[in-house]
Design a protein around this motif. Structure first.
Motif, short mmCIF file in Angstrom:
data_model
loop_
_atom_site.label_atom_id
_atom_site.label_comp_id
_atom_site.label_asym_id
_atom_site.label_seq_id
_atom_site.Cartn_x
_atom_site.Cartn_y
_atom_site.Cartn_z
N ASP A 52 42.33 32.08 35.05
CA ASP A 52 41.60 32.47 33.84
C ASP A 52 41.01 33.86 34.06
O ASP A 52 39.80 34.03 34.20
N PRO A 53 41.87 34.89 34.13
CA PRO A 53 41.41 36.23 34.53
C PRO A 53 40.34 36.77 33.60
O PRO A 53 40.46 36.70 32.38
N PRO A 54 39.27 37.30 34.18
CA PRO A 54 38.18 37.84 33.37
C PRO A 54 38.47 39.25 32.86
O PRO A 54 39.34 39.95 33.38
N ASP A 55 37.72 39.65 31.85
CA ASP A 55 37.77 41.02 31.36
C ASP A 55 37.01 41.96 32.30
O ASP A 55 37.33 43.14 32.40
N LEU A 56 35.99 41.39 32.97
CA LEU A 56 35.13 42.22 33.82
C LEU A 56 34.52 41.35 34.91
O LEU A 56 34.24 40.17 34.69
N VAL A 57 34.34 41.94 36.08
CA VAL A 57 33.74 41.25 37.22
C VAL A 57 32.43 41.94 37.60
O VAL A 57 32.39 43.16 37.75
N LEU A 58 31.36 41.15 37.73
CA LEU A 58 30.11 41.62 38.31
C LEU A 58 30.12 41.19 39.77
O LEU A 58 30.14 39.99 40.07
N LEU A 59 30.13 42.13 40.68
CA LEU A 59 30.37 41.85 42.10
C LEU A 59 29.17 42.24 42.96
O LEU A 59 28.74 43.39 42.95
N ASP A 60 28.67 41.26 43.70
CA ASP A 60 27.64 41.53 44.71
C ASP A 60 28.33 41.91 46.02
O ASP A 60 29.32 41.28 46.41
N LEU A 61 27.82 42.91 46.71
CA LEU A 61 28.44 43.35 47.96
C LEU A 61 28.03 42.48 49.14
O LEU A 61 28.77 42.36 50.11
N GLY A 62 26.85 41.88 49.08
CA GLY A 62 26.30 41.16 50.22
C GLY A 62 26.68 39.70 50.30
O GLY A 62 25.82 38.83 50.32
N LEU A 63 27.98 39.42 50.33
CA LEU A 63 28.45 38.04 50.42
C LEU A 63 28.55 37.62 51.89
O LEU A 63 29.13 38.34 52.69
N PRO A 64 28.00 36.46 52.26
CA PRO A 64 28.04 36.03 53.66
C PRO A 64 29.47 35.90 54.17
O PRO A 64 30.31 35.23 53.57
N GLY A 65 29.76 36.58 55.27
CA GLY A 65 31.07 36.48 55.90
C GLY A 65 32.18 37.20 55.17
O GLY A 65 33.35 37.08 55.55
N GLU A 66 31.85 37.95 54.12
CA GLU A 66 32.87 38.67 53.35
C GLU A 66 32.41 40.11 53.11
O GLU A 66 31.21 40.38 53.03
N ASP A 67 33.36 41.00 52.99
CA ASP A 67 33.07 42.41 52.71
C ASP A 67 33.30 42.67 51.23
O ASP A 67 34.43 42.62 50.74
N GLY A 68 32.22 42.94 50.51
CA GLY A 68 32.34 43.17 49.07
C GLY A 68 33.22 44.35 48.73
O GLY A 68 33.91 44.35 47.71
N PHE A 69 33.22 45.37 49.60
CA PHE A 69 34.07 46.53 49.35
C PHE A 69 35.55 46.16 49.43
O PHE A 69 36.38 46.69 48.68
N VAL A 70 35.89 45.27 50.35
CA VAL A 70 37.28 44.82 50.47
C VAL A 70 37.70 44.06 49.21
O VAL A 70 38.80 44.25 48.68
#
Length: 294
Positions: free
Chosen positions: A62-80
């Motif tokens: 269900d692909p979105p029109d826009l994503v609001l992305l937090d960079l500080g995800l535990p164990g994940e790199d938001g920039f990636v």
């Protein structure tokens, strides 16, 4: 006046447009709930997510029109995650994070974010920024989105090239891998042996190799291609590509011009097709032609 045997009726109204779909990726549940609730009051459909993998699955289902992305995800790199979204899907991307350092902002914009908002933020301002990004991504008459596109009232079909769907010729997510799916029937712009596919948002060099551009870089190049031989001010370029005015120390456009020059081959002098005009802005020197494949 009604004719015999019929009753007066008004013309059938057009179906209401589908609400724009916004995905909210943040590890804090209270943040996603707050944003989802506020966006819903402004007519948006939302999906709350807490991991990058959940976002990738959403892109397939269900692909979105826009994503609001937090960079500080535990164990994940938001920039990636941002880079993967930008390289393989066409949707709006707004980074919403507690990282207010200037370096993080520059990196976020360079990996392809359409906007960068730091916490704490004003909800009304965030909604205004979301709407501005969606306006810029709205498809034009030929189905291709471009700098300065007019407003859209909702998501469109995949063939339109609208936000919220994998871009034609870009990719789709199968749940475990990214699969490219090329399509024809779209406008292409050409300059000095280079080809820019507007609907697919693909740039191909004279040797036939694809050159990966971030959303900001592609929108900047598109703006130059629409105005060849004209001096464009930094304020104009920022408004066309970001939907906002520049501040007194805003170097966003200068950074992106530098990156675009390098990707067009600045080391051989070709990148200087984008000329600096002292005190005025930038000028795209090559002649630009257009073709339509079908």
């Amino acid at each position: 006046m009604s004719t015999p045997g019929t009753s007066p009726s008004s013309s059938p109204s057009a179906p209401a447009p589908a609400p724009a779909h916004v995905a909210i990726l943040d590890d804090e549940v209270d943040i996603t709930q707050l944003l989802a609730g506020y966006l819903a009051t402004h007519g948006f459909r939302t999906t709350q997510l807490h991991t990058g993998r959940a976002l990738m699955a959403l892109m397939a289902d269900d692909p979105p029109d826009l994503v609001l992305l937090d960079l500080g995800l535990p164990g994940e790199d938001g920039f990636v995650i941002a880079r993967q979204l930008r390289e393989h899907w066409r949707c709006g991307l707004v980074i919403v994070t507690g990282r207010g350092d200037a370096v993080d902002k520059v990196v976020g914009l360079e990996v392809g974010a359409d906007d960068y908002v730091t916490k704490p933020f004003d909800l009304r301002e965030l909604v205004a920024r979301v709407k501005a990004v969606l306006r810029r991504l709205a498809p034009g008459p030929d189905g291709a989105a471009g700098a300065g596109a007019s407003a859209t009232s909702g998501a469109a079909s995949p063939a339109s090239g609208a936000p919220g769907v994998p871009a034609p010729g870009i990719a789709r997510w199968t749940g475990s891998e990214i699969v490219h799916d090329l399509s024809a029937g779209r406008e292409r712009l050409h300059f000095e042996g280079w080809t820019v596919d507007l609907a697919a948002r693909l740039v191909t060099g004279p040797d036939g190799a694809e050159v990966a551009l971030t959303t900001g870089e592609f929108d900047l190049l598109h703006t130059f291609l629409l105005h060849p031989g004209r001096v464009l001010s930094r304020d104009f370029l920022l408004e066309q590509t970001r939907g906002r005015e520049s501040g007194p120390f805003d170097r966003t456009i200068d950074v992106q011009v530098g990156r675009l020059r390098r990707k067009l081959g600045a080391e051989s002098g070709e990148g200087q097709w984008i000329k600096s005009v002292r005190g005025a802005g930038y000028l795209f020197a090559p002649r630009v032609t257009s073709t339509l494949s079908g």
